[in-house]
Scaffold this motif. Structure first.
Motif, PDB file in Angstrom:
ATOM      1  N   LEU A   1      -5.620   2.397  25.138  1.00  0.00           N
ATOM      2  CA  LEU A   1      -5.895   1.439  24.062  1.00  0.00           C
ATOM      3  C   LEU A   1      -4.683   1.268  23.141  1.00  0.00           C
ATOM      4  O   LEU A   1      -4.005   2.241  22.798  1.00  0.00           O
ATOM      5  CB  LEU A   1      -7.096   1.898  23.234  1.00  0.00           C
ATOM      6  N   PRO A   2      -4.427   0.040  22.708  1.00  0.00           N
ATOM      7  CA  PRO A   2      -3.333  -0.182  21.752  1.00  0.00           C
ATOM      8  C   PRO A   2      -3.732   0.294  20.352  1.00  0.00           C
ATOM      9  O   PRO A   2      -4.927   0.412  20.062  1.00  0.00           O
ATOM     10  CB  PRO A   2      -3.156  -1.706  21.773  1.00  0.00           C
ATOM     11  N   TRP A   3      -2.764   0.572  19.504  1.00  0.00           N
ATOM     12  CA  TRP A   3      -3.068   0.959  18.129  1.00  0.00           C
ATOM     13  C   TRP A   3      -3.693  -0.227  17.403  1.00  0.00           C
ATOM     14  O   TRP A   3      -3.278  -1.386  17.612  1.00  0.00           O
ATOM     15  CB  TRP A   3      -1.796   1.416  17.411  1.00  0.00           C
ATOM     16  N   PRO A   4      -4.652   0.033  16.508  1.00  0.00           N
ATOM     17  CA  PRO A   4      -5.307  -1.065  15.793  1.00  0.00           C
ATOM     18  C   PRO A   4      -4.448  -1.684  14.690  1.00  0.00           C
ATOM     19  O   PRO A   4      -4.747  -2.779  14.208  1.00  0.00           O
ATOM     20  CB  PRO A   4      -6.554  -0.393  15.204  1.00  0.00           C
ATOM     21  N   VAL A   5      -3.416  -0.974  14.267  1.00  0.00           N
ATOM     22  CA  VAL A   5      -2.549  -1.475  13.208  1.00  0.00           C
ATOM     23  C   VAL A   5      -1.178  -0.820  13.345  1.00  0.00           C
ATOM     24  O   VAL A   5      -1.060   0.312  13.835  1.00  0.00           O
ATOM     25  CB  VAL A   5      -3.158  -1.179  11.807  1.00  0.00           C
ATOM     26  N   SER A   6      -0.173  -1.542  12.948  1.00  0.00           N
ATOM     27  CA  SER A   6       1.173  -0.979  12.965  1.00  0.00           C
ATOM     28  C   SER A   6       1.391  -0.230  11.658  1.00  0.00           C
ATOM     29  O   SER A   6       1.354  -0.821  10.587  1.00  0.00           O
ATOM     30  CB  SER A   6       2.208  -2.109  13.098  1.00  0.00           C
ATOM     31  N   GLY A   7       1.561   1.086  11.731  1.00  0.00           N
ATOM     32  CA  GLY A   7       1.727   1.877  10.513  1.00  0.00           C
ATOM     33  C   GLY A   7       2.006   3.334  10.829  1.00  0.00           C
ATOM     34  O   GLY A   7       2.205   3.718  11.984  1.00  0.00           O
ATOM     35  N   ARG A   8       1.994   4.137   9.789  1.00  0.00           N
ATOM     36  CA  ARG A   8       2.306   5.566   9.897  1.00  0.00           C
ATOM     37  C   ARG A   8       1.020   6.386   9.835  1.00  0.00           C
ATOM     38  O   ARG A   8       0.177   6.159   8.971  1.00  0.00           O
ATOM     39  CB  ARG A   8       3.240   5.967   8.746  1.00  0.00           C
ATOM     40  N   LEU A   9       0.872   7.331  10.773  1.00  0.00           N
ATOM     41  CA  LEU A   9      -0.303   8.198  10.777  1.00  0.00           C
ATOM     42  C   LEU A   9      -0.211   9.152   9.584  1.00  0.00           C
ATOM     43  O   LEU A   9       0.694   9.970   9.496  1.00  0.00           O
ATOM     44  CB  LEU A   9      -0.376   8.986  12.081  1.00  0.00           C
ATOM     45  N   LYS A  10      -1.183   9.031   8.679  1.00  0.00           N
ATOM     46  CA  LYS A  10      -1.155   9.838   7.456  1.00  0.00           C
ATOM     47  C   LYS A  10      -2.087  11.045   7.553  1.00  0.00           C
ATOM     48  O   LYS A  10      -1.741  12.145   7.132  1.00  0.00           O
ATOM     49  CB  LYS A  10      -1.544   8.968   6.262  1.00  0.00           C
ATOM     50  N   ASN A  11      -3.273  10.829   8.071  1.00  0.00           N
ATOM     51  CA  ASN A  11      -4.221  11.928   8.273  1.00  0.00           C
ATOM     52  C   ASN A  11      -4.761  11.831   9.688  1.00  0.00           C
ATOM     53  O   ASN A  11      -5.171  10.759  10.130  1.00  0.00           O
ATOM     54  CB  ASN A  11      -5.376  11.863   7.265  1.00  0.00           C
ATOM     55  N   ALA A  12      -4.788  12.958  10.390  1.00  0.00           N
ATOM     56  CA  ALA A  12      -5.181  12.976  11.799  1.00  0.00           C
ATOM     57  C   ALA A  12      -6.559  13.586  11.991  1.00  0.00           C
ATOM     58  O   ALA A  12      -7.060  14.323  11.135  1.00  0.00           O
ATOM     59  CB  ALA A  12      -4.146  13.741  12.617  1.00  0.00           C
TER      60      ALA A  12
END
Length: 358
Positions: free
Chosen positions: A235-246
């Motif tokens: 699956l592609p990422w839902p938004v282009s951004g930085r992972l802040k909390n996993a």
């Protein structure tokens, strides 16, 4: 085909009724959070209207630009035909054909001129073709100018609406600031954020369970989603951004853990559907703010929270890559980002196992 369309409309209607029922059941008892919810709903509505207006203005600008190019081309073509039309007028003058001269120099509509040209046998076939082409291009230029003028008026009206929407949005943002301050003050005198978070996690599970149960009892099957292959890791990422909390990370140092990902991204960033599916929930839901839930079949659901605006209605189909929402900070947050979950048969999954590696 008509039967299929009627069935789809019935499913959408049932889903919307279900969403309204569930959203009503999940109303927050906190007056401060109720106030925040009302403000953020209003802000979402304003944001959505502004998005539509901005898209309309952009479309109008592009149309006006195309009309401007067409106008320039027509004016250039008419300029090159000036000598040819002058020759026709001189011929008519030499032959003392006053009716023809008056017709060509009149202010009649070009289409009316064209209808009368065949009366003048003084013109050769070639000359008649030249005049007909000239009249046609005059007519097209007049239409282009009228359309351009109307679009300019409509675009300015839409720009004024955008200014008014911006004013209203600013007012709502001030109300939101006050509502969040009230919530923060309230939290200091209650059992605290950790206990509240625990309740919210339980409420989310309850919402998912209720949705699954209601969908099953209503017999809302989505045949288009049957037989889907397992998309794990694709699956592609839902938004282009930085992972802040996993997923699995401790929440504020407590025993509670994140059930999904928080992806930091600027306000208004496009939120994309990760796979084909059907929207089964699109409403405000507690600390998840404006939340959208998509059913992808085979027990796989994806959740998109904290949005600024929801751009698809309950019951609508979405494809992978479709823009379904805009990144926000709804739910009472100060930083923008998307909260994203994957669920399989109702159980939270680690998005890292489902999304493409980056």
């Amino acid at each position: 085909m008509a039967q299929n369309q009627a069935a789809l409309q019935a499913v959408s209607k049932a889903l919307k009724a279900l969403e309204t029922t569930l959203a009503g059941q999940q109303q927050d008892v906190s007056s401060a959070r109720q106030a925040l919810q009302e403000v953020e709903r209003e802000m979402a509505d304003l944001q959505q209207k502004s998005l539509v207006l901005n898209q309309t203005v952009a479309t109008q600008k592009a149309a006006i630009a195309r009309l401007g190019e067409q106008k320039s081309e027509l004016q250039a073509q008419l300029a090159t035909q000036k000598d040819q039309i002058s020759a026709v007028l001189r011929l008519a003058y030499k032959q003392n054909n006053q009716p023809l001269i008056k017709l060509l120099l009149s202010k009649q509509r070009p289409e009316d001129v064209a209808r009368h040209l065949y009366y003048f046998s003084v013109l050769t076939d070639n000359q008649q073709q030249q005049v007909a082409k000239w009249v046609e291009e005059q007519n097209l230029l007049a239409t282009t100018l009228r359309t351009e003028a109307q679009l300019l008026i409509e675009m300015e009206e839409n720009k004024e609406r955008l200014v008014e929407q911006s004013r209203k949005l600013k007012s709502q943002q001030n109300k939101r600031t006050l509502a969040i301050a009230a919530i923060n003050s309230e939290a200091e005198n209650t059992i605290g954020n950790i206990a509240r978070k625990e309740k919210e996690l339980a409420k989310m599970t309850e919402l998912i369970d209720q949705l699954q149960s209601k969908l099953a009892s209503l017999g809302l099957e989505f045949p288009d989603l049957e037989g889907r292959t397992n998309p794990k890791g694709e699956l592609p990422w839902p938004v282009s951004g930085r992972l802040k909390n996993a997923y699995g990370q401790s929440f504020d140092g407590s025993v509670l853990t994140w059930q999904g990902w928080l992806i930091a991204a600027p306000l208004g960033t496009d939120v994309l559907a990760v796979q084909r599916g059907r929207v089964v929930f699109a409403d405000f839901f507690k600390a998840n703010g404006l939340l959208m839930i998509v059913d992808h079949g085979a027990g796989i659901w994806t959740l998109y929270g904290r949005n600024q605006a929801l751009l698809r209605d309950v019951g609508s189909w979405v494809e992978a890559g479709d823009v379904i929402a805009a990144v926000g900070q709804s739910g009472g947050y100060n930083e923008s980002g998307l909260y994203f979950e994957v669920r399989k048969d109702g159980e939270p999954q680690n998005p890292a196992n489902w999304l493409q590696k980056r």
